[in-house]
Scaffold this active site. Structure first.
Site: not given
Ligand code: ADP
Ligand code: TRP
Length: 342
Positions: A119, A207, A210
């Site tokens: 990050k 993956k 957002k």
């Molecule tokens: P993003 O990557 O969209 O910013 P976050 O890091 O805020 O998402 O993740 C919030 C939760 O959702 C975490 O527990 C993360 O492991 C899960 N998560 C995020 N993206 C995925 C994905 N593509 N598949 C499965 N779990 C996910």
């Protein structure tokens, strides 16, 4: 005897997408169903974590509450007496504990966190908060004596760090903290060696996220069902013309099979039996599009029906109850480090 605690936090600085839902929210709802009555379940919004990276602060409060409603729409039973839902910043002990833990955390160990490295590379100004955030996460876990901390792949290193820190403090001050189980045991507990990882519909090597600018590859829970179905129909696949479940060789098609299984609540093997070997990708996409459309229509209808007043009453009562637990742990630590008389 007190029940073992399962604890997890879900960040609320943005809207949820299908990856968050299938990877993080649904597993918690399933854990609740599976262990009702047996364990204490703490599910909270780590709102203090939300601005370790820049956000729109004008939206944070509203977003936090919108996401709390998603838990309920996803099937979390708020009437379970052993389930506690709360907002981190409403329990000041999290911040106080973080400071104390900070002073027993080494600069070097925080520098090694891969999430921090990832990050911080993407930003011009890296805040001390981003660097420090695993310590706040450790406080979240240790305040409630959590033994089980189900998290995604990206967070496992932070759970390991929490264990190290708890063991270090226990060695120095006696039995202060419950040490969370190690990652191998955590994975066994959730019944998945590999956490669910939903891929982007457009770039299935990555993956669904957002944080990455990829609207066509990401299904937001607020997308209209038709819009979402269209994204599925336009998903990137491959030119093999034979359906196989193999994320290495056919990530796009495998992602679709995975979404189909999770949305239908079916074992992956059952879905694979139905589809593997077929050659018509269009047929598979239509089936997934239909499943996504129905899922979103249903979830959005449930979301509109969540009784907000009842939810807020529950949250406020839980925050009161959890303040007591958190303050008890904090006092024990304050005594150990000499801030309060022993
Ligand atoms: P993003 O990557 O969209 O910013 P976050 O890091 O805020 O998402 O993740 C919030 C939760 O959702 C975490 O527990 C993360 O492991 C899960 N998560 C995020 N993206 C995925 C994905 N593509 N598949 C499965 N779990 C996910
Ligand atoms: N850091 C986690 C994330 O970014 C969220 C989180 C905060 C958490 N505190 C926690 C998860 C405590 C589990 C336990 O997804």
């Amino acid at each position: 005897m007190a029940k073992d605690v399962i604890l997890t936090g879900l960040r609320a600085n943005s809207e949820f997408h299908l990856g968050n839902y299938l990877g993080a929210i649904l597993p918690m709802v399933e854990l609740q169903k599976k262990h009702a009555g047996q364990y204490q379940l703490n599910m909270f919004i780590p709102d203090l974590h939300s601005f370790t990276t820049p956000i729109d602060h004008g939206k944070l409060y509203e977003q936090t509450h919108q996401n709390l409603k998603v838990f309920v729409a996803a099937g979390l039973d708020i009437d379970q007496p052993d389930t506690f839902i709360y907002r981190q910043s409403y329990i000041p002990a999290h911040s106080e504990m973080t400071w104390i833990l900070d002073c027993f955390t080494y600069f070097g160990e925080l520098s090694r966190m891969t999430e921090f490295k990832d990050k911080s590379e993407k930003q011009a100004n890296v805040s001390a908060g981003l660097f420090n955030y695993p310590v706040l996460m450790a406080a979240d876990i240790l305040l409630y004596g959590a033994k089980w901390v189900p998290v995604g792949d990206d967070q496992r290193q932070h759970v390991e760090f929490t264990r190290d820190l708890a063991i270090r403090m226990n060695n120095k001050f006696g039995d202060l903290f419950v040490v969370p189980e190690d990652n191998t045991k955590q994975a066994e507990f959730t019944g998945r060696a590999e956490p669910v990882r939903i891929r982007s519909l457009r770039n299935p090597e990555k993956k669904m996220s957002k944080s990455i600018d990829d609207p066509a590859g990401t299904i937001m829970l607020s997308d209209s069902p038709e819009e979402a179905a269209k994204k599925v129909m336009e998903a990137t696949t491959d030119s093999e013309a034979s359906i196989r479940f193999d994320f290495e060789k056919q990530p796009g098609v495998s992602n679709l099979l995975q979404i189909l299984a999770l949305l239908g609540g079916k074992p992956q093997e059952e879905i694979n039996k139905q589809w593997v070997g077929k050659t018509n990708y269009g047929e598979l996409k239509s089936a997934v599009a239909e499943a996504v459309k129905n899922f979103l229509a249903d979830l959005q209808a449930k979301l509109a029906k969540v009784d907000e007043a009842r939810l807020m009453k529950k949250i406020e009562a839980d925050e009161k109850a959890m303040q007591k637990v958190a303050n008890t742990t904090l006092l024990k630590v304050q005594k150990a480090v000499g801030l309060r008389p022993a």
